[in-house]
Write a protein that holds these residues in place. Structure first.
Motif, short mmCIF file in Angstrom:
data_model
loop_
_atom_site.label_atom_id
_atom_site.label_comp_id
_atom_site.label_asym_id
_atom_site.label_seq_id
_atom_site.Cartn_x
_atom_site.Cartn_y
_atom_site.Cartn_z
N CYS A 1 0.84 -1.20 0.00
CA CYS A 1 0.00 0.00 0.00
C CYS A 1 0.88 1.26 0.00
O CYS A 1 1.63 1.49 0.95
CB CYS A 1 -0.92 0.01 1.22
N PRO A 2 0.79 2.07 -1.05
CA PRO A 2 1.73 3.20 -1.16
C PRO A 2 1.52 4.27 -0.10
O PRO A 2 2.45 5.02 0.21
CB PRO A 2 1.46 3.76 -2.56
N ALA B 1 -2.08 2.99 4.22
CA ALA B 1 -3.45 3.16 4.74
C ALA B 1 -3.91 1.98 5.58
O ALA B 1 -4.80 2.13 6.42
CB ALA B 1 -4.41 3.37 3.57
N ILE B 2 -3.29 0.81 5.36
CA ILE B 2 -3.63 -0.35 6.21
C ILE B 2 -2.71 -0.21 7.43
O ILE B 2 -1.56 -0.65 7.41
CB ILE B 2 -3.44 -1.69 5.47
N ILE C 1 -8.10 -0.26 8.37
CA ILE C 1 -7.77 0.72 7.34
C ILE C 1 -8.08 2.12 7.84
O ILE C 1 -9.12 2.34 8.46
CB ILE C 1 -8.52 0.38 6.04
N ILE D 1 -6.08 5.66 -1.17
CA ILE D 1 -6.20 6.35 -2.47
C ILE D 1 -7.65 6.31 -2.96
O ILE D 1 -8.13 7.24 -3.62
CB ILE D 1 -5.24 5.71 -3.50
N ILE E 1 -4.33 -1.73 -5.68
CA ILE E 1 -3.02 -2.31 -5.36
C ILE E 1 -3.10 -3.45 -4.33
O ILE E 1 -2.56 -4.52 -4.54
CB ILE E 1 -2.03 -1.21 -4.91
N CYS E 2 -3.82 -3.19 -3.20
CA CYS E 2 -3.82 -4.21 -2.15
C CYS E 2 -4.60 -5.45 -2.56
O CYS E 2 -4.53 -6.48 -1.88
CB CYS E 2 -4.35 -3.63 -0.83
#
Ligand code: B12
Ligand code: SF4
Ligand code: SF4
Length: 321
Positions: free
Chosen positions: A198-199, A202-203, A209, A215, A243-244
Motif C-alpha cells: 500500500c503506497p 493506509a492499512i 484501514i 487512495i 493495489i492491495c
C-alpha cells in the motif's frame, strides 16, 4: 416446515446462480453484537475521515431488523467483477476495476429485483428490501457470516474460489430460511503483501484501514484538494485503487466475469493520458453516463489528474537541477 425452509433456500441459491451471481449465502438477521466495539473503535479513532455518513444510523448498521421490520433472513450475493481486459501500459491513468463497466449499484440492484420477484412467486408478497452499498449495512460482515469468505488483512472480503474482486449485495426479508455457517477460517496466514504494497500505508494494522489515507478515499470520497503529502503516492490512480487486491495471492485464481453490464466501458481502455487530460465536461458526462466514475464528477476527476501532473512537474524540475 424444515423441509420447506431447506427447499426454499436451495431454490433461492439456484435462481441467484441462474441470474449470474457468483455465490449466495444466507444468515439469520440478528444484531451484530461482536461488530459493535470494532465499528465504534474505528469511528472513535476517526479512521472514517470525512465520510460522516458512516457515523449515522449505527443501530441500523448493526441490526438489519431496524432496516426491514420483522426481518428474519439476510440473503447475500457476491458478484465477480474481475475483468477479462485490463488497462495496461504506462501511458494510462488508472481506474479501479470495479468502475470499468456500468455502475454496479444499478447492475446488482436490477438482478436482485429479479431474484426477489422469483422468491415472491413462491412465497407471495414479502416484507423485503434490496441493498447494494446503499444503506447502513455491514456488507462484508454479512458475507462472512453466510459462509462466503473471510475478511482479509486488506479489509476486503475474499472468497477462496474467486478472490476479492467481487461486489456484495443483499435481500433482507421477513422469511425464515436455512442458514449457512459463518466462514470461520482466515487464509491470510503470515502474508502481509497488501500491507507492504500500500503506497500510502493506509492499512495501519492488519485488518484495519485508515480510510483518509486510502487512495480510493482520496480520489473518490474526498471533496477537498488532495493533501500534498499524498500526491506523489497516487501512482497514476485517478479513480480508486486496486493495489492491495492486485498483490493478494488469492486473486491469482480470479477468473473473468461474464456479466455483460460490467464489461469495460468502450472508451475506458482506449483513453491515453493525453485524452484524459483534454477531456471536457460534456464528453465526461457522455462517456461515463452509466458509470460509477460519475461519483467524482468531472471536477473531482480533473482534480486528481491535475494533482498527478503537478507532482510530475515538480519531480522533473527537481531532476533538472
Ligand atoms: C466505507 C467504505 C470504504 C472506505 C473504507 C474502507 C473500509 N475497509 O471500510 C474506502 C473509501 C477507503 C473504501 C475503499 C474501497 N472499497 Co469500499 N466500502 C465502504 C463501505 C461503504 C462501508 C465499509 C465499512 O463498514 N467500513 C467500516 C469499518 C469499521 O469496517 P472495516 O474496515 O471493514 O473494519 C472492520 C475491520 O477493521 C474489523 N476489525 C477491526 N479490528 C480487527 C481486529 C482483527 C484481529 C480482525 C480480524 C478484524 C478487525 O472489524 C471492522 C468491522 O467489521 C462498504 C459498503 C458497505 N455498506 O459495507 C464498501 C465496500 C467495503 N467497498 C468495496 C470496494 C470494492 C472498495 C474498493 C476495492 C474500491 C476501489 N478499488 O477503490 C476499495 C478497497 C479499499 C480497501 N482495502 O478496503 C466493496 C468491497 C467488496 C469486497 N470484496 O470486500 C464494498 C463491500 C461495497 C460493495 N457492496 O461491494 N471503501
Ligand atoms: S486501495 Fe490502495 S491505498 Fe487503499 S488500502 Fe489498498 S493499496 Fe492502500
Ligand atoms: S495480500 Fe495476503 S494478507 Fe493481504 S489480504 Fe491477501 S492474503 Fe491476506
Amino acid at each position: 416446515m424444515a423441509l420447506i425452509k431447506t427447499e426454499l433456500s436451495q431454490y433461492i441459491k439456484e435462481e441467484a446462480n441462474k441470474l449470474g451471481f457468483s455465490f449466495t449465502g444466507i444468515s439469520a438477521a440478528t444484531y451484530l453484537e461482536n461488530q459493535e466495539p470494532l465499528l465504534k473503535q474505528w469511528l472513535q479513532e476517526k479512521l472514517n475521515g470525512e465520510m460522516t455518513y458512516m457515523e449515522n444510523h449505527l443501530e441500523k448498521r448493526l441490526d438489519p431488523r431496524l432496516l426491514v421490520s420483522n426481518a428474519k433472513s439476510v440473503i447475500t450475493v457476491l458478484q465477480n467483477y474481475y475483468p477479462e481486459h485490463h488497462q495496461s501500459g504506462k501511458s494510462k491513468y488508472k481506474i479501479s476495476k470495479y468502475a470499468y463497466g456500468k455502475d454496479y449499484h444499478h447492475v446488482i440492484k436490477k438482478k436482485l429485483k429479479k431474484l426477489l420477484a422469483c422468491i415472491e412467486k413462491r412465497t407471495g408478497t414479502l416484507q423485503a428490501s434490496i441493498f447494494v452499498d446503499s444503506a447502513p449495512v455491514m456488507d462484508k460482515v454479512w458475507a462472512q457470516r453466510s459462509g462466503l469468505g473471510w475478511i482479509g488483512k486488506n479489509t476486503c472480503l475474499i472468497n477462496k474460489k474467486i478472490g476479492s474482486f467481487c461486489f456484495i449485495g443483499h435481500i433482507i426479508a421477513n422469511i425464515e430460511l436455512e442458514y449457512d455457517s459463518p466462514y470461520s477460517h482466515d487464509f491470510c496466514g503470515t502474508c502481509t503483501r497488501c500491507i507492504d504494497a500500500c503506497p500510502t500505508k493506509a492499512i495501519i494494522k492488519p485488518y484495519i484501514i485508515k480510510a483518509s489515507k486510502c487512495i480510493s478515499y482520496l480520489t473518490i470520497e474526498n471533496k477537498r484538494e488532495l493533501p500534498p503529502t499524498s500526491t506523489h503516492k497516487l501512482n497514476n490512480w485517478i479513480f480508486g485503487c486496486d493495489i492491495c487486491q492486485d498483490v493478494c495471492p488469492w486473486n491469482r485464481f480470479a477468473k473473468p466475469h461474464d456479466e455483460e453490464s460490467l464489461h469495460p466501458n468502450h472508451y475506458l481502455l482506449k483513453l491515453k493520458k493525453e485524452n484524459w487530460e483534454s477531456l471536457n465536461e460534456k464528453d465526461f458526462n457522455k462517456f461515463f453516463k452509466d458509470s460509477a466514475i460519475k461519483r467524482t464528477k468531472y471536477k473531482g476527476l480533473m482534480r486528481n489528474i491535475n494533482a498527478i501532473l503537478k507532482e510530475e512537474k515538480v519531480s522533473m524540475d527537481y531532476n533538472k537541477k
